[in-house]
Design a protein around this motif. Structure first.
Motif, PDB file in Angstrom:
ATOM      1  N   LEU A  59       0.750  -1.269   0.108  1.00 50.58           N
ATOM      2  CA  LEU A  59       0.046   0.112  -0.025  1.00 50.58           C
ATOM      3  C   LEU A  59       0.767   1.147  -0.043  1.00 50.58           C
ATOM      4  CD1 LEU A  59      -2.939  -1.001   2.446  1.00 50.58           C
ATOM      5  CD2 LEU A  59      -3.249  -0.724   0.068  1.00 50.58           C
ATOM      6  N   LEU A  60       1.829   1.518   0.718  1.00 48.66           N
ATOM      7  CA  LEU A  60       2.886   2.268   0.866  1.00 48.66           C
ATOM      8  C   LEU A  60       3.561   2.546  -0.452  1.00 48.66           C
ATOM      9  CD1 LEU A  60       4.046   4.605   2.279  1.00 48.66           C
ATOM     10  CD2 LEU A  60       5.852   3.085   3.396  1.00 48.66           C
ATOM     11  N   GLU A  61       3.878   1.681  -1.172  1.00 51.29           N
ATOM     12  CA  GLU A  61       4.653   1.423  -2.159  1.00 51.29           C
ATOM     13  C   GLU A  61       3.679   1.940  -3.396  1.00 51.29           C
ATOM     14  OE1 GLU A  61       7.082  -1.334  -5.453  1.00 51.29           O
ATOM     15  OE2 GLU A  61       6.624  -1.945  -3.647  1.00 51.29           O
ATOM     16  N   ALA A  62       2.637   1.505  -3.423  1.00 54.30           N
ATOM     17  CA  ALA A  62       1.646   2.164  -4.637  1.00 54.30           C
ATOM     18  C   ALA A  62       1.281   3.521  -4.368  1.00 54.30           C
ATOM     19  CB  ALA A  62       0.269   1.262  -4.298  1.00 54.30           C
ATOM     20  N   LEU A  63       0.996   3.760  -3.010  1.00 56.88           N
ATOM     21  CA  LEU A  63       0.537   5.444  -2.882  1.00 56.88           C
ATOM     22  C   LEU A  63       2.005   6.267  -3.181  1.00 56.88           C
ATOM     23  CD1 LEU A  63      -1.326   7.480  -1.724  1.00 56.88           C
ATOM     24  CD2 LEU A  63      -0.621   7.065   0.475  1.00 56.88           C
ATOM     25  N   GLU A  64       3.078   5.870  -2.781  1.00 56.48           N
ATOM     26  CA  GLU A  64       4.335   6.569  -3.273  1.00 56.48           C
ATOM     27  C   GLU A  64       4.341   6.797  -4.753  1.00 56.48           C
ATOM     28  OE1 GLU A  64       7.400   5.950   0.504  1.00 56.48           O
ATOM     29  OE2 GLU A  64       7.223   4.326  -1.322  1.00 56.48           O
ATOM     30  N   LYS A  65       3.941   5.727  -5.385  1.00 52.25           N
ATOM     31  CA  LYS A  65       4.078   5.814  -6.930  1.00 52.25           C
ATOM     32  C   LYS A  65       3.074   6.770  -7.541  1.00 52.25           C
ATOM     33  CE  LYS A  65       6.157   1.362  -7.762  1.00 52.25           C
ATOM     34  NZ  LYS A  65       5.989  -0.005  -8.193  1.00 52.25           N
ATOM     35  N   VAL A  66       1.773   6.679  -7.021  1.00 53.51           N
ATOM     36  CA  VAL A  66       0.764   7.381  -7.328  1.00 53.51           C
ATOM     37  C   VAL A  66       1.044   8.998  -7.222  1.00 53.51           C
ATOM     38  CG1 VAL A  66      -1.855   7.988  -6.914  1.00 53.51           C
ATOM     39  CG2 VAL A  66      -1.028   5.533  -7.360  1.00 53.51           C
ATOM     40  N   PHE A  67       1.579   9.164  -5.936  1.00 53.06           N
ATOM     41  CA  PHE A  67       1.865  10.304  -5.304  1.00 53.06           C
ATOM     42  C   PHE A  67       3.131  11.048  -6.538  1.00 53.06           C
ATOM     43  CE2 PHE A  67       3.959  13.694  -2.381  1.00 53.06           C
ATOM     44  CZ  PHE A  67       3.136  14.325  -2.370  1.00 53.06           C
ATOM     45  N   THR A  68       4.009  10.365  -6.476  1.00 50.84           N
ATOM     46  CA  THR A  68       5.007  10.883  -7.530  1.00 50.84           C
ATOM     47  C   THR A  68       4.837  11.159  -8.794  1.00 50.84           C
ATOM     48  OG1 THR A  68       6.717   9.477  -6.475  1.00 50.84           O
ATOM     49  CG2 THR A  68       7.296  10.217  -8.496  1.00 50.84           C
ATOM     50  N   VAL A  69       3.747  10.293  -9.320  1.00 50.55           N
ATOM     51  CA  VAL A  69       3.396  10.629 -10.731  1.00 50.55           C
ATOM     52  C   VAL A  69       2.100  11.554 -10.860  1.00 50.55           C
ATOM     53  CG1 VAL A  69       2.074   9.492 -12.897  1.00 50.55           C
ATOM     54  CG2 VAL A  69       3.994   8.414 -11.392  1.00 50.55           C
ATOM     55  N   MET A  70       1.271  11.538  -9.726  1.00 47.89           N
ATOM     56  CA  MET A  70       0.306  12.531 -10.273  1.00 47.89           C
ATOM     57  C   MET A  70       0.361  13.776  -9.286  1.00 47.89           C
ATOM     58  SD  MET A  70      -1.837  11.008 -12.273  1.00 47.89           S
ATOM     59  CE  MET A  70      -3.127  11.663 -12.007  1.00 47.89           C
ATOM     60  N   VAL A  76      -5.120  19.920  -4.335  1.00 45.44           N
ATOM     61  CA  VAL A  76      -4.682  20.238  -3.241  1.00 45.44           C
ATOM     62  C   VAL A  76      -4.988  19.457  -1.740  1.00 45.44           C
ATOM     63  CG1 VAL A  76      -3.913  22.101  -1.335  1.00 45.44           C
ATOM     64  CG2 VAL A  76      -3.763  22.638  -4.045  1.00 45.44           C
ATOM     65  N   GLY A  77      -6.102  19.216  -1.754  1.00 44.05           N
ATOM     66  CA  GLY A  77      -6.437  18.679  -0.400  1.00 44.05           C
ATOM     67  C   GLY A  77      -6.197  17.056  -0.703  1.00 44.05           C
ATOM     68  N   LEU A  78      -6.244  16.541  -1.856  1.00 40.82           N
ATOM     69  CA  LEU A  78      -5.884  14.961  -1.875  1.00 40.82           C
ATOM     70  C   LEU A  78      -4.423  15.001  -1.856  1.00 40.82           C
ATOM     71  CD1 LEU A  78      -6.428  12.132  -2.576  1.00 40.82           C
ATOM     72  CD2 LEU A  78      -6.520  12.949  -4.961  1.00 40.82           C
ATOM     73  N   ARG A  79      -3.677  15.605  -2.258  1.00 47.80           N
ATOM     74  CA  ARG A  79      -2.041  16.052  -2.141  1.00 47.80           C
ATOM     75  C   ARG A  79      -1.709  15.887  -0.613  1.00 47.80           C
ATOM     76  NH1 ARG A  79      -0.317  20.842  -4.693  1.00 47.80           N
ATOM     77  NH2 ARG A  79      -1.016  20.015  -6.731  1.00 47.80           N
ATOM     78  N   LYS A  80      -2.459  16.824   0.114  1.00 53.39           N
ATOM     79  CA  LYS A  80      -2.097  16.809   1.277  1.00 53.39           C
ATOM     80  C   LYS A  80      -2.394  15.431   2.035  1.00 53.39           C
ATOM     81  CE  LYS A  80      -3.248  19.770   5.454  1.00 53.39           C
ATOM     82  NZ  LYS A  80      -3.766  18.605   6.513  1.00 53.39           N
ATOM     83  N   VAL A  81      -3.531  15.096   1.863  1.00 55.57           N
ATOM     84  CA  VAL A  81      -3.981  13.689   2.258  1.00 55.57           C
ATOM     85  C   VAL A  81      -2.803  12.702   2.198  1.00 55.57           C
ATOM     86  CG1 VAL A  81      -5.809  11.818   2.238  1.00 55.57           C
ATOM     87  CG2 VAL A  81      -6.396  14.020   2.586  1.00 55.57           C
ATOM     88  N   CYS A  82      -2.461  12.393   0.983  1.00 50.14           N
ATOM     89  CA  CYS A  82      -1.570  11.266   0.468  1.00 50.14           C
ATOM     90  C   CYS A  82      -0.109  11.699   1.155  1.00 50.14           C
ATOM     91  CB  CYS A  82      -1.337  11.601  -1.056  1.00 50.14           C
ATOM     92  SG  CYS A  82      -2.739  11.011  -2.072  1.00 50.14           S
ATOM     93  N   TYR A  83       0.418  12.836   1.334  1.00 47.40           N
ATOM     94  CA  TYR A  83       1.501  13.347   1.818  1.00 47.40           C
ATOM     95  C   TYR A  83       1.784  13.126   3.084  1.00 47.40           C
ATOM     96  CZ  TYR A  83       5.349  16.201   3.612  1.00 47.40           C
ATOM     97  OH  TYR A  83       6.444  16.522   4.137  1.00 47.40           O
ATOM     98  N   GLU A  84       0.394  13.326   3.830  1.00 42.74           N
ATOM     99  CA  GLU A  84       0.265  12.959   5.561  1.00 42.74           C
ATOM    100  C   GLU A  84       0.551  11.575   5.802  1.00 42.74           C
ATOM    101  OE1 GLU A  84      -3.043  15.257   6.679  1.00 42.74           O
ATOM    102  OE2 GLU A  84      -1.979  17.060   6.666  1.00 42.74           O
ATOM    103  N   ALA A  85      -0.240  10.856   4.482  1.00 45.73           N
ATOM    104  CA  ALA A  85      -0.233   9.306   4.952  1.00 45.73           C
ATOM    105  C   ALA A  85       1.082   8.724   4.746  1.00 45.73           C
ATOM    106  CB  ALA A  85      -1.400   8.563   4.082  1.00 45.73           C
ATOM    107  N   ILE A  86       1.752   9.055   3.576  1.00 43.80           N
ATOM    108  CA  ILE A  86       3.205   8.561   3.387  1.00 43.80           C
ATOM    109  C   ILE A  86       4.026   9.013   4.538  1.00 43.80           C
ATOM    110  CG2 ILE A  86       5.109   9.025   1.917  1.00 43.80           C
ATOM    111  CD1 ILE A  86       3.128   9.486  -0.392  1.00 43.80           C
TER     112      ILE A  86
END
Length: 95
Positions: A59-70, A76-86
Motif C-alpha cells: 500500500l505504501l509503495e503504491a501510494l508513493e508511486k501514485v503521489f510521484t506520478v500524479m 491540493v486537498g488530496l495531495r495533502k492527504v497523500c503526503y500526510e499518509a506517506i
C-alpha cells in the motif's frame, strides 16, 4: 525512522491460540495480531486488521508511486492527504 522490513508481508498460516503472526521475508516475525477475542463477533474485525497490516508495504509503495506520478495534477486537498499518509507510514508525521 529506519526503513521498514521490505514486503511482501504475509499472515502466517500456523498460529498460537488467539494470535496470528505477520511475517516478512524468510518468515521473520514482524507482528503478532490478536485473532480471537472473547467476543467471537470481533473475529472478522481481527482478520481484517491482520490483512491490512500484511498489505502495508504494498500500500505504501503504491501510494508513493501514485503521489510521484500524479502530484502536480492532484487537487491540493488530496495531495495533502497523500503526503500526510506517506509521512505517517514513514514515521515522519510527528505523532
Amino acid at each position: 525512522m529506519s526503513k521498514h522490513t521490505p514486503g511482501p508481508w504475509e499472515i502466517e498460516e500456523h498460529y498460537h491460540f488467539g494470535y496470528r503472526w505477520i511475517s516478512g521475508p524468510e518468515h521473520s516475525q514482524l507482528a503478532q495480531v490478536v485473532w480471537c477475542m472473547e467476543d467471537e463477533d470481533r473475529s472478522p474485525e481481527c482478520e481484517a486488521n491482520a490483512h491490512l497490516i500484511a498489505a502495508a508495504p504494498e500500500l505504501l509503495e503504491a501510494l508513493e508511486k501514485v503521489f510521484t506520478v500524479m502530484n502536480d495534477d492532484m487537487p491540493v486537498g488530496l495531495r495533502k492527504v497523500c503526503y500526510e499518509a506517506i509521512a505517517k507510514a514513514r514515521g515522519e508525521s510527528g505523532e
